[in-house]
Write a protein that holds these residues in place. Structure first.
Motif, PDB file in Angstrom:
ATOM      1  N   GLN A  94       0.830  -1.210   0.000  1.00 36.31           N
ATOM      2  CA  GLN A  94       0.000   0.000   0.000  1.00 36.31           C
ATOM      3  C   GLN A  94       0.862   1.257   0.000  1.00 36.31           C
ATOM      4  O   GLN A  94       1.928   1.299   0.627  1.00 36.31           O
ATOM      5  CB  GLN A  94      -0.918   0.010   1.223  1.00 36.31           C
ATOM      6  CG  GLN A  94      -1.787   1.257   1.340  1.00 36.31           C
ATOM      7  CD  GLN A  94      -2.793   1.159   2.467  1.00 36.31           C
ATOM      8  OE1 GLN A  94      -3.735   0.381   2.403  1.00 36.31           O
ATOM      9  NE2 GLN A  94      -2.597   1.951   3.521  1.00 36.31           N
ATOM     10  N   ALA A  95       0.394   2.279  -0.709  1.00 39.14           N
ATOM     11  CA  ALA A  95       1.023   3.598  -0.712  1.00 39.14           C
ATOM     12  C   ALA A  95      -0.012   4.640  -0.322  1.00 39.14           C
ATOM     13  O   ALA A  95      -1.187   4.528  -0.691  1.00 39.14           O
ATOM     14  CB  ALA A  95       1.586   3.921  -2.083  1.00 39.14           C
ATOM     15  N   THR A  96       0.423   5.648   0.445  1.00 36.49           N
ATOM     16  CA  THR A  96      -0.489   6.705   0.883  1.00 36.49           C
ATOM     17  C   THR A  96       0.117   8.066   0.560  1.00 36.49           C
ATOM     18  O   THR A  96       1.263   8.351   0.928  1.00 36.49           O
ATOM     19  CB  THR A  96      -0.759   6.611   2.395  1.00 36.49           C
ATOM     20  OG1 THR A  96      -1.402   5.366   2.686  1.00 36.49           O
ATOM     21  CG2 THR A  96      -1.652   7.747   2.854  1.00 36.49           C
ATOM     22  N   ALA A  97      -0.662   8.867  -0.152  1.00 42.08           N
ATOM     23  CA  ALA A  97      -0.252  10.236  -0.472  1.00 42.08           C
ATOM     24  C   ALA A  97      -1.074  11.208   0.348  1.00 42.08           C
ATOM     25  O   ALA A  97      -2.300  11.074   0.446  1.00 42.08           O
ATOM     26  CB  ALA A  97      -0.443  10.507  -1.961  1.00 42.08           C
ATOM     27  N   VAL A  98      -0.400  12.183   0.952  1.00 39.10           N
ATOM     28  CA  VAL A  98      -1.084  13.258   1.676  1.00 39.10           C
ATOM     29  C   VAL A  98      -0.825  14.533   0.887  1.00 39.10           C
ATOM     30  O   VAL A  98       0.328  14.942   0.694  1.00 39.10           O
ATOM     31  CB  VAL A  98      -0.575  13.380   3.121  1.00 39.10           C
ATOM     32  CG1 VAL A  98      -1.308  14.514   3.837  1.00 39.10           C
ATOM     33  CG2 VAL A  98      -0.764  12.070   3.873  1.00 39.10           C
ATOM     34  N   LEU A  99      -1.906  15.141   0.404  1.00 37.09           N
ATOM     35  CA  LEU A  99      -1.810  16.269  -0.520  1.00 37.09           C
ATOM     36  C   LEU A  99      -2.465  17.509   0.075  1.00 37.09           C
ATOM     37  O   LEU A  99      -3.555  17.431   0.664  1.00 37.09           O
ATOM     38  CB  LEU A  99      -2.505  15.919  -1.842  1.00 37.09           C
ATOM     39  CG  LEU A  99      -2.130  14.577  -2.484  1.00 37.09           C
ATOM     40  CD1 LEU A  99      -3.048  14.290  -3.672  1.00 37.09           C
ATOM     41  CD2 LEU A  99      -0.673  14.576  -2.917  1.00 37.09           C
ATOM     42  N   ASN A 100      -1.816  18.647  -0.084  1.00 38.45           N
ATOM     43  CA  ASN A 100      -2.431  19.930   0.253  1.00 38.45           C
ATOM     44  C   ASN A 100      -3.188  20.425  -0.978  1.00 38.45           C
ATOM     45  O   ASN A 100      -2.645  20.409  -2.088  1.00 38.45           O
ATOM     46  CB  ASN A 100      -1.374  20.938   0.671  1.00 38.45           C
ATOM     47  CG  ASN A 100      -0.656  20.534   1.950  1.00 38.45           C
ATOM     48  OD1 ASN A 100      -1.290  20.093   2.908  1.00 38.45           O
ATOM     49  ND2 ASN A 100       0.664  20.670   1.973  1.00 38.45           N
ATOM     50  N   SER A 101      -4.438  20.843  -0.785  1.00 39.23           N
ATOM     51  CA  SER A 101      -5.253  21.226  -1.940  1.00 39.23           C
ATOM     52  C   SER A 101      -6.104  22.442  -1.641  1.00 39.23           C
ATOM     53  O   SER A 101      -6.142  22.949  -0.523  1.00 39.23           O
ATOM     54  CB  SER A 101      -6.160  20.059  -2.345  1.00 39.23           C
ATOM     55  OG  SER A 101      -7.277  19.961  -1.478  1.00 39.23           O
TER      56      SER A 101
END
Length: 233
Positions: free
Chosen positions: A157-164
């Motif tokens: 599993q991969a997890t991306a945390v993005l500011n939007s």
């Protein structure tokens, strides 16, 4: 008469002196080689037939020169997350005599200096690999295939945390199908292309799929003095 006998004896002895023994008498190599005869392992350092990588050794590689790690929304898209820095770290588990399959444990895969061109995303806070360690197999069949599968901690599993524009988005993706790559002895690299991950959790604004590509190298045995490069035999 004596001269003829001497010539005949010389002709019979010559092949043995030159080492021309029958094929059936040649010393076996590989996994069936008897004690005292070295067998080349699947993974070696110092080139083909070099020193065997020992179980427990740490194998590590940055991104190859000029390469980027990408996590795109489709196999043909260029929209998603791109990372300029990534490090791949594994521990050798088994390294049998060639031909065969060596096994490793993926203990670390980190990403930094990441950007995104997804509309509405202003920056990438983090991209992490979850549930480590994973199991790795490296075969010395044509193409030197490399396969990564889930370990005991859970799915790949991969997890991306993005500011939007809409706040912080957390997008998790799990491996869909086989996560396969290939080792290349010419440049001592390890490449993955369009490994498919399907969304497993997070915001409804996250893309439904992620396709991971990266080339790492050179792969080195950092446990050994001088960090020699790793070869697949």
């Amino acid at each position: 008469m004596r001269l003829r006998r001497a010539l005949a004896l010389s002709a019979a002895v010559a092949p043995l002196v030159l080492g021309a023994v029958p094929a059936s008498a040649a010393a076996p190599t590989g996994p069936t080689a008897p004690t005292g005869l070295a067998a080349t392992s699947v993974l070696t350092t110092g080139g083909a037939g070099g020193t065997a990588v020992a179980p427990g050794d740490v194998l590590s590689a940055p991104l190859a020169a000029g390469a980027r790690a990408t996590f795109y929304s489709s196999a043909t898209s260029t929209t998603g997350v791109t990372c300029a820095v990534s490090q791949f770290t594994a521990r050798a588990v088994t390294n049998p005599a060639a031909p065969g399959t060596a096994t490793e444990s993926l203990t670390g895969q980190t990403f930094s200096s990441c950007t995104s061109n997804v509309t509405g995303v202003t920056s990438v806070k983090s991209l992490t690999v979850d549930h480590l360690p994973y199991a790795i197999s490296v075969a010395d069949t044509p193409g030197n295939p490399v396969t990564i599968t889930a370990g005991t901690a859970g799915a790949v599993q991969a997890t991306a945390v993005l500011n939007s524009w809409f706040g912080t988005l957390t997008c998790s993706y799990q491996l869909s199908g086989a996560f396969t790559g290939a080792a290349d002895n010419a440049n001592h690299t390890l490449s993955f292309s369009n490994a498919h991950f399907a969304k497993s959790g997070g915001s409804g604004l996250c893309p439904a799929d992620g396709y991971f590509s990266a080339t790492y190298g050179p792969v080195a045995d950092t446990t050994q003095p001088g960090s020699p490069l790793v070869h697949v035999n």
